[in-house]
Design an enzyme around this catalytic site. Structure first.
Site, PDB file in Angstrom:
ATOM      1  N   GLY A  73     -24.705  -3.925 -33.085  1.00 38.04           N
ATOM      2  CA  GLY A  73     -24.442  -3.120 -34.281  1.00 38.04           C
ATOM      3  C   GLY A  73     -24.922  -3.811 -35.530  1.00 38.04           C
ATOM      4  O   GLY A  73     -25.946  -4.513 -35.510  1.00 38.04           O
ATOM      5  N   SER A  74     -24.138  -3.663 -36.609  1.00 41.02           N
ATOM      6  CA  SER A  74     -24.579  -4.160 -37.915  1.00 41.02           C
ATOM      7  C   SER A  74     -24.444  -5.683 -38.013  1.00 41.02           C
ATOM      8  O   SER A  74     -23.644  -6.292 -37.293  1.00 41.02           O
ATOM      9  CB  SER A  74     -23.727  -3.522 -39.009  1.00 41.02           C
ATOM     10  OG  SER A  74     -22.385  -3.935 -38.869  1.00 41.02           O
ATOM     11  N   GLY A  77     -20.764  -6.497 -39.160  1.00 38.29           N
ATOM     12  CA  GLY A  77     -19.793  -6.400 -38.071  1.00 38.29           C
ATOM     13  C   GLY A  77     -19.959  -7.554 -37.091  1.00 38.29           C
ATOM     14  O   GLY A  77     -18.992  -8.258 -36.762  1.00 38.29           O
ATOM     15  N   GLY A  78     -21.178  -7.773 -36.640  1.00 38.82           N
ATOM     16  CA  GLY A  78     -21.457  -8.802 -35.627  1.00 38.82           C
ATOM     17  C   GLY A  78     -21.111 -10.200 -36.109  1.00 38.82           C
ATOM     18  O   GLY A  78     -20.548 -11.012 -35.367  1.00 38.82           O
ATOM     19  N   GLU A  97     -25.526  -8.844 -31.044  1.00 42.85           N
ATOM     20  CA  GLU A  97     -26.925  -8.483 -31.259  1.00 42.85           C
ATOM     21  C   GLU A  97     -26.917  -7.622 -32.500  1.00 42.85           C
ATOM     22  O   GLU A  97     -26.305  -6.567 -32.529  1.00 42.85           O
ATOM     23  CB  GLU A  97     -27.424  -7.734 -30.021  1.00 42.85           C
ATOM     24  CG  GLU A  97     -28.904  -7.548 -29.986  1.00 42.85           C
ATOM     25  CD  GLU A  97     -29.257  -6.078 -29.934  1.00 42.85           C
ATOM     26  OE1 GLU A  97     -29.056  -5.435 -28.922  1.00 42.85           O
ATOM     27  OE2 GLU A  97     -29.716  -5.576 -30.976  1.00 42.85           O
ATOM     28  N   CYS A 126     -32.575  -0.696 -32.502  1.00 41.46           N
ATOM     29  CA  CYS A 126     -32.616  -2.053 -33.053  1.00 41.46           C
ATOM     30  C   CYS A 126     -34.028  -2.609 -33.026  1.00 41.46           C
ATOM     31  O   CYS A 126     -34.327  -3.597 -33.682  1.00 41.46           O
ATOM     32  CB  CYS A 126     -31.656  -2.961 -32.298  1.00 41.46           C
ATOM     33  SG  CYS A 126     -31.767  -2.786 -30.537  1.00 41.46           S
ATOM     34  N   GLU A 149     -32.537  -4.941 -43.060  1.00 42.85           N
ATOM     35  CA  GLU A 149     -32.712  -3.777 -42.192  1.00 42.85           C
ATOM     36  C   GLU A 149     -32.330  -2.492 -42.939  1.00 42.85           C
ATOM     37  O   GLU A 149     -31.283  -2.427 -43.580  1.00 42.85           O
ATOM     38  CB  GLU A 149     -31.815  -3.933 -40.962  1.00 42.85           C
ATOM     39  CG  GLU A 149     -31.963  -2.808 -39.949  1.00 42.85           C
ATOM     40  CD  GLU A 149     -31.010  -2.967 -38.743  1.00 42.85           C
ATOM     41  OE1 GLU A 149     -31.483  -2.848 -37.615  1.00 42.85           O
ATOM     42  OE2 GLU A 149     -29.811  -3.213 -38.952  1.00 42.85           O
TER      43      GLU A 149
HETATM   44  P1  NAP Z   1     -20.974  -1.353 -37.004  1.00 44.72           P
HETATM   45  O1  NAP Z   1     -20.484  -1.048 -38.360  1.00 44.72           O
HETATM   46  O2  NAP Z   1     -21.499  -2.711 -36.802  1.00 44.72           O
HETATM   47  O3  NAP Z   1     -19.791  -1.042 -35.971  1.00 44.72           O
HETATM   48  C1  NAP Z   1     -19.933  -1.282 -34.573  1.00 44.72           C
HETATM   49  C2  NAP Z   1     -18.567  -1.601 -33.981  1.00 44.72           C
HETATM   50  O4  NAP Z   1     -18.098  -2.832 -34.515  1.00 44.72           O
HETATM   51  C3  NAP Z   1     -17.506  -0.575 -34.300  1.00 44.72           C
HETATM   52  O5  NAP Z   1     -16.677  -0.466 -33.178  1.00 44.72           O
HETATM   53  C4  NAP Z   1     -16.754  -1.182 -35.444  1.00 44.72           C
HETATM   54  O6  NAP Z   1     -15.404  -0.829 -35.410  1.00 44.72           O
HETATM   55  C5  NAP Z   1     -16.856  -2.656 -35.165  1.00 44.72           C
HETATM   56  N1  NAP Z   1     -16.868  -3.404 -36.418  1.00 44.72           N
HETATM   57  C6  NAP Z   1     -17.781  -3.327 -37.395  1.00 44.72           C
HETATM   58  N2  NAP Z   1     -17.492  -4.148 -38.387  1.00 44.72           N
HETATM   59  C7  NAP Z   1     -16.348  -4.754 -38.024  1.00 44.72           C
HETATM   60  C8  NAP Z   1     -15.538  -5.718 -38.645  1.00 44.72           C
HETATM   61  N3  NAP Z   1     -15.834  -6.237 -39.831  1.00 44.72           N
HETATM   62  N4  NAP Z   1     -14.430  -6.103 -37.990  1.00 44.72           N
HETATM   63  C9  NAP Z   1     -14.108  -5.596 -36.783  1.00 44.72           C
HETATM   64  N5  NAP Z   1     -14.825  -4.681 -36.163  1.00 44.72           N
HETATM   65  C10 NAP Z   1     -15.933  -4.269 -36.772  1.00 44.72           C
HETATM   66  O7  NAP Z   1     -22.121  -0.367 -36.594  1.00 44.72           O
HETATM   67  P2  NAP Z   1     -22.229   1.222 -36.673  1.00 44.72           P
HETATM   68  O8  NAP Z   1     -20.970   1.865 -37.103  1.00 44.72           O
HETATM   69  O9  NAP Z   1     -22.751   1.612 -35.391  1.00 44.72           O
HETATM   70  O10 NAP Z   1     -23.346   1.466 -37.769  1.00 44.72           O
HETATM   71  C11 NAP Z   1     -23.310   0.928 -39.079  1.00 44.72           C
HETATM   72  C12 NAP Z   1     -24.618   0.231 -39.383  1.00 44.72           C
HETATM   73  O11 NAP Z   1     -24.881  -0.758 -38.396  1.00 44.72           O
HETATM   74  C13 NAP Z   1     -25.876   1.094 -39.312  1.00 44.72           C
HETATM   75  O12 NAP Z   1     -26.127   1.840 -40.438  1.00 44.72           O
HETATM   76  C14 NAP Z   1     -26.923   0.077 -39.072  1.00 44.72           C
HETATM   77  O13 NAP Z   1     -27.343  -0.521 -40.255  1.00 44.72           O
HETATM   78  C15 NAP Z   1     -26.268  -0.936 -38.229  1.00 44.72           C
HETATM   79  N6  NAP Z   1     -26.602  -0.825 -36.791  1.00 44.72           N
HETATM   80  C16 NAP Z   1     -27.577  -1.621 -36.315  1.00 44.72           C
HETATM   81  C17 NAP Z   1     -27.912  -1.565 -34.990  1.00 44.72           C
HETATM   82  C18 NAP Z   1     -28.958  -2.449 -34.441  1.00 44.72           C
HETATM   83  O14 NAP Z   1     -29.165  -2.405 -33.240  1.00 44.72           O
HETATM   84  N7  NAP Z   1     -29.616  -3.251 -35.223  1.00 44.72           N
HETATM   85  C19 NAP Z   1     -27.257  -0.691 -34.112  1.00 44.72           C
HETATM   86  C20 NAP Z   1     -26.243   0.132 -34.631  1.00 44.72           C
HETATM   87  C21 NAP Z   1     -25.934   0.031 -35.968  1.00 44.72           C
HETATM   88  P3  NAP Z   1     -14.781   0.148 -36.499  1.00 44.72           P
HETATM   89  O15 NAP Z   1     -15.631   1.351 -36.535  1.00 44.72           O
HETATM   90  O16 NAP Z   1     -13.414   0.353 -35.965  1.00 44.72           O
HETATM   91  O17 NAP Z   1     -14.790  -0.607 -37.779  1.00 44.72           O
END
Ligand code: NAP
Length: 494
Positions: free
Chosen positions: A207-208, A211-212, A231, A268, A359
């Site tokens: 994911g982001s 988050g990661g 990742e 990604c 990104e």
């Molecule tokens: P995300 O915000 O990273 O969330 C993915 C998972 O991680 C969700 O279950 C989220 O839970 C959890 N999470 C995220 N931040 C967290 C934190 N600070 N503490 C605890 N858990 C956390 O990704 P997304 O919702 O799929 O998309 C948001 C952005 O991520 C996109 O706009 C994009 O920029 C990026 N993204 C990148 C890739 C890649 O492969 N490079 C793939 C997907 C997304 P909650 O929803 O409960 O917070």
């Protein structure tokens, strides 16, 4: 359907069960683990059209893509099951005793063993292949670890359906209670409670960056730190070398217009950065890429949050000094749709402005025009870690270009020649990972059966008699596992 966040008490109960299950599951044979994984594949297939319809409703992804992704997920489960059973991933090393040495050399045998319960965060952009029964889950089961899924809130019902399929397979295969659990959570507190629980022994995430990295920090700040395999973001630079560009600028532009907008740019491995040296051929490339992009119709993104972030991050990039918009789709974007966009800037601006390195998740790419070869090398040297890097190049372009080649090799996990980075083959030789910030541990892959090793650790047995050793380390090798015995790779018994 709205799901309720798990409470800390419920999470504690899930983790206690997983811990108990771990001590039973780790003792099962490789075949029993593999049979369980194959049973999950069968149950996933049996979910039929209903699963596809649910995922379509929740993710806006088209039917064909979702059918393809489910087939890929089933292939992952089956192929990682085969790898689990075949056993090479156990990295077995055996050095037999030599009493004639001074001092005498003892019998020493090493193999990988499972870490313990693994938390897997479902990815929004792969509701099947990198979510509930996806690659991380398959790898953890193969390694001998129970799995606790943190469902992605954007496709909670899809996740729930797949979770039920896993539980059904677990029942049919007599797996220990607690081998798998499905946890809902729309707040970061649920993720935090899972990562910091003492019985959690590893984490898999896609994911982001924010988050990661947060999960990684929590994993490291624990009293007992654990590995967190995140990742994260990657802009997947593509370098257009002069001779290749001169030969086929229009064809490359068409190929890249399709890659940039594939799946509304939500991969990604999306090529978010294209780098060339100022020339007529580069201008042709930019003009053709712009023309192609104008004709691509916007489509709905995965969820409103991703669409909003796409618009904001793109607007931020376009507002930077010396950045121009080359082209946008001629069709207006409706609510939650991603408007395909190409920008351009100079090598100098890229080198001076970290915002341009970030990104922009969606159908967007920026073309960087370097003034000469040296500036292109500087750009390569100043790039952060990436999942992939691509060269569009002839052999002439590559030869005598060592400094450039080394700079690019140094920052990527997969190095591609004359193709596109989108499309990640599931096979043993794949590496899907890369230096930070592409991933938190560049030594491991999240695609391909080598990903199993993320959830295992080595243990070496010294001076144990044959009958007391684990079956895989005994002299007899009934399953014909590849083992390195006294420095020689062999499938023979000892
Ligand atoms: P995300 O915000 O990273 O969330 C993915 C998972 O991680 C969700 O279950 C989220 O839970 C959890 N999470 C995220 N931040 C967290 C934190 N600070 N503490 C605890 N858990 C956390 O990704 P997304 O919702 O799929 O998309 C948001 C952005 O991520 C996109 O706009 C994009 O920029 C990026 N993204 C990148 C890739 C890649 O492969 N490079 C793939 C997907 C997304 P909650 O929803 O409960 O917070």
């Amino acid at each position: 359907m709205k799901y309720i966040d798990f409470t800390n008490e419920e999470i504690n109960e899930v983790m206690n069960k997983a811990w108990t299950a771990f001590h039973q599951y780790r003792k099962l044979s490789l075949k029993q683990r593999a049979d369980f994984m194959r049973a999950i594949a069968v149950e996933m297939e049996a979910c039929g059209d209903e699963l596809i319809n649910t995922a379509m409703k929740e993710t806006n992804l088209p039917e064909a893509r979702l059918r393809g992704e489910r087939a890929r997920t089933i292939f992952q489960l089956n192929s990682y099951a085969a790898a689990c059973e075949e056993g090479t991933w156990l990295d077995i090393r055996i050095d037999t005793a030599n009493g004639g040495k001074t001092p005498p050399k003892p019998d020493i045998r090493k193999m990988l063993v499972p870490l313990g319960p693994v938390i897997v965060f479902g990815a929004s952009n792969f509701p099947f292949a990198y979510s509930t029964a996806g690659g991380d889950t398959a790898c953890a089961f193969a390694a001998g670890c129970p799995v606790i899924i943190k469902a992605h809130p954007a496709h909670a019902e899809t996740s729930e359906t797949v979770a039920n399929a896993i539980l059904k397979a677990a029942g049919k295969c007599n797996m220990p209670d607690g081998i798998f659990a499905h946890v809902h959570g729309g707040s970061v507190e649920v993720g935090k409670a899972l990562v910091t629980h003492p019985y959690t022994k590893a984490v898999g995430f896609t994911g982001s960056f924010l988050g990661g990295k947060q999960l990684f920090d929590w994993g490291n700040q624990r009293k007992e730190p654990i590995p967190v395999f995140s990742e994260m973001g990657s802009i997947n630079p593509v370098f257009l070398l002069p001779e290749k560009l001169q030969q086929s600028s229009a064809d490359i532009a068409k190929m890249y217009a399709a890659s940039i907008t594939l799946g509304v740019g939500q991969f990604c491995t999306n090529p978010g950065l294209i780098i060339g040296i100022e020339s007529g051929a580069l201008q042709n490339f930019i003009a053709t890429l712009g023309e192609e992009i104008k004709h691509i119709v916007p489509a709905a993104m995965l969820h409103p949050g991703i669409s909003k972030l796409f618009s904001e991050n793109k607007a931020k990039a376009l507002l930077q000094q010396d950045v121009t918009t080359v082209a946008v789709s001629e069709t207006d974007a409706k609510e939650n749709q991603g408007l395909p966009t190409i920008a351009s800037s100079t090598g100098q601006a890229f080198l001076n402005n970290p915002v341009l390195h970030q990104e922009v998740f969606g159908p967007y790419s920026i073309v960087i025009r370097c003034k000469d070869k040296d500036e292109m090398i500087e750009v390569a040297k100043n790039l952060e870690g990436q999942l992939t890097a691509t060269l569009m190049a002839t052999e002439n372009d590559i030869s005598n270009n060592d400094e450039f080649m080394e700079a690019v090799k140094n920052i990527c996990g997969r190095f591609i020649l004359n193709s596109v980075p989108t499309g990640v083959e599931v096979c043993l030789s794949m590496h899907h990972g890369g230096p930070f910030p592409a991933s938190t541990d560049s030594r491991f892959t999240s695609v391909g059966a080598d990903g199993i090793k993320r959830f295992a650790r080595p243990i070496c047995f010294q001076n144990w008699s044959n009958d007391l050793l684990p079956v895989e380390l005994k002299n007899q090798n009934p399953s014909g596992i590849w083992r390195t015995i006294n420095n020689e790779l062999t499938r023979s018994s000892l």
